[in-house]
Scaffold this motif. Structure first.
Motif, short mmCIF file in Angstrom:
data_model
loop_
_atom_site.label_atom_id
_atom_site.label_comp_id
_atom_site.label_asym_id
_atom_site.label_seq_id
_atom_site.Cartn_x
_atom_site.Cartn_y
_atom_site.Cartn_z
N GLN A 100 -27.45 -25.32 8.70
CA GLN A 100 -27.43 -25.75 9.91
C GLN A 100 -28.56 -26.56 10.59
O GLN A 100 -28.49 -26.94 11.44
CB GLN A 100 -27.49 -24.44 10.66
CG GLN A 100 -27.07 -23.42 10.54
CD GLN A 100 -27.24 -22.27 10.54
OE1 GLN A 100 -28.17 -21.94 11.24
NE2 GLN A 100 -26.05 -21.13 11.06
N VAL A 101 -29.15 -27.32 9.60
CA VAL A 101 -30.46 -28.12 10.06
C VAL A 101 -30.09 -29.71 8.95
O VAL A 101 -30.61 -29.28 7.84
CB VAL A 101 -31.40 -28.00 10.41
CG1 VAL A 101 -32.41 -28.63 10.57
CG2 VAL A 101 -31.51 -26.94 11.66
N TRP A 102 -30.04 -30.62 9.55
CA TRP A 102 -30.52 -31.31 8.40
C TRP A 102 -31.53 -32.56 8.89
O TRP A 102 -31.46 -33.09 10.23
CB TRP A 102 -28.72 -33.07 8.36
CG TRP A 102 -28.26 -32.09 8.01
CD1 TRP A 102 -26.99 -32.17 6.50
CD2 TRP A 102 -26.69 -31.02 8.64
NE1 TRP A 102 -25.91 -31.39 6.66
CE2 TRP A 102 -25.81 -30.56 7.40
CE3 TRP A 102 -26.78 -30.36 9.81
CZ2 TRP A 102 -24.48 -29.79 7.85
CZ3 TRP A 102 -25.87 -29.35 9.99
CH2 TRP A 102 -24.87 -29.19 9.11
N THR A 103 -32.73 -33.44 8.42
CA THR A 103 -34.09 -33.44 8.61
C THR A 103 -33.58 -35.35 7.67
O THR A 103 -33.86 -35.01 6.72
CB THR A 103 -35.03 -33.43 8.66
OG1 THR A 103 -34.78 -31.94 9.82
CG2 THR A 103 -35.73 -33.83 9.32
N LEU A 104 -33.79 -36.38 8.44
CA LEU A 104 -34.16 -37.42 8.02
C LEU A 104 -35.54 -38.07 8.35
O LEU A 104 -35.91 -37.34 8.99
CB LEU A 104 -32.63 -38.89 8.42
CG LEU A 104 -31.62 -38.41 7.87
CD1 LEU A 104 -31.09 -39.48 8.72
CD2 LEU A 104 -31.37 -38.60 6.41
#
Length: 189
Positions: A100-104
């Motif tokens: 549910q979370v994509w962090t760059l």
């Protein structure tokens, strides 16, 4: 001041579920337009993943960026304490089990392997060496210095825009299958 560090950047794309079985996508970049709340969570999940990939394609890893994990400030991304060292990397942090979370983030080389569910997407390019003021680089005596070539005007890079609906996100490429190989006859010994 040359050599000074700038804070490492992060981008977070989040899929949030609601009580009515609908979901919405948010991005930490306020300028990004997100699709409306929808009950098609699979389409929103594909959109969120593609939106994170679009940020990764457009981001240039800055060689003077400090590590965004802030290891000295009790980093929540990794448990092992370390000193932030090495060149800057652009990493994607995404746990497929949660999904549910994509962090760059711009992370240093020593912290990146300590963060679970991380993929390195880019590396910073070394900065050219600067000469002290008043000291120009000179060619050795007798060397032929070529005349500078005029470069053609570079076309502007396309800017990722839109992101206004899940239908605008391109579909993921279909998995490629290996061609069928016929069995070779075995040699008689």
């Amino acid at each position: 001041m040359p050599g000074s560090r700038v804070p490492g950047r992060t981008w977070t794309v989040r899929l949030t579920g609601h009580a009515d079985h609908s979901a919405s996508v948010t991005c930490s970049t306020e300028a990004c337009r997100m699709p409306p709340r929808s009950k098609d969570t699979a389409a929103l999940k594909r959109f969120a993943a593609e939106h994170a990939r679009a940020h990764a394609r457009l981001a240039t890893v800055r060689p003077n960026a400090a590590c965004a994990c802030r290891a000295a400030a009790q980093c929540a991304w990794h448990e092992t304490r370390t000193q932030c060292t090495g060149s800057t990397l652009l990493v994607l942090v995404h746990n497929p089990a949660v999904g549910q979370v994509w962090t760059l983030a711009e992370i240093c080389q020593s912290c990146a392997p300590l963060i679970p569910h991380t993929a390195v997407l880019g590396r910073s390019q070394p900065q050219p060496q600067t000469q002290p003021q008043g000291q120009a680089r000179r060619a050795p005596a007798g060397a032929v210095v070529p005349a500078p070539a005029t470069a053609p005007a570079a076309a502007p890079l396309p800017v990722a825009g839109g992101f206004s609906s899940p239908q605008a996100a391109p579909e993921a490429p279909a998995a490629r299958r290996r061609p069928h190989r016929t069995a070779r006859p075995r040699r008689a010994s």
